[in-house]
Design an enzyme around this catalytic site. Structure first.
Site, PDB file in Angstrom:
ATOM      1  CG  HIS A 101      28.460  25.990  24.194  1.00  0.00           C
ATOM      2  ND1 HIS A 101      28.935  25.207  25.226  1.00  0.00           N
ATOM      3  CD2 HIS A 101      28.729  25.316  23.050  1.00  0.00           C
ATOM      4  CE1 HIS A 101      29.474  24.114  24.714  1.00  0.00           C
ATOM      5  NE2 HIS A 101      29.360  24.142  23.395  1.00  0.00           N
ATOM      6  CB  CYS A 115      34.202  25.495  16.130  1.00  0.00           C
ATOM      7  SG  CYS A 115      34.220  24.945  17.855  1.00  0.00           S
TER       8      CYS A 115
HETATM    9 MN    MN Z   1      30.190  22.463  22.245  1.00  0.00          MN
END
Ligand code: MN
Length: 147
Positions: A101, A115
């Protein structure tokens, strides 16, 4: 920590330090990190706010832990696995375990996102030459990646 942490200005919170994203490296650009919730009290996850400056990018990485991401400022493009897509404010992004990612802001606006992540987690892995070659076999990926 207090039960109520006030926002002091947009995307800044009282007593929460704006930290470098990672200690050193040239594999990312223009990224800051704020840890909003550290976990504890039986909660085994952290909530972080990352902000990528216009034109910047997060490191290309993968790891055993997963991420749950919500875009809350600006927009950008995201790689998850072998797929590259636009992500805009209030979109959700899931990053499963062991999935490459990378997040990139647009050139004109920052990309800010929340996050959620396990408190106890493994260290991210960076791609070796073979992994990078495999990712770059897809033209859209090849054009997107910054390493
Ligand atoms: Mn990560």
């Amino acid at each position: 920590m207090s039960d109520h942490v006030r926002q002091t200005e947009p995307f800044r919170w009282d007593g929460i330090e704006v930290r470098p994203y990672k200690a050193v490296g040239s594999h990312f650009a223009g990224v800051t990190r704020q840890v909003l919730f550290e976990g504890g009290d039986g909660l085994a996850c952290q909530l972080r706010y990352f902000e990528i400056a216009p034109g910047g990018w997060s490191s290309l990485e993968r790891h055993h832990h997963a991420h749950a991401v919500m875009i809350v400022r600006g927009g950008g493009r995201v790689l998850v696995g072998s797929r590259v897509f636009d992500a805009v404010i209030n979109d959700l992004v899931r990053v499963p375990a062991l999935t490459w990612h990378q997040f990139r802001a647009t050139d004109s606006a920052p990309l800010g996102f929340l996050c959620m992540v396990d408190c106890e987690r493994d260290v991210p892995e960076r791609p070796d030459a073979a992994a990078l070659a495999a990712l770059r076999s897809d033209p859209a990926c090849a054009a997107f990646l910054r390493v």
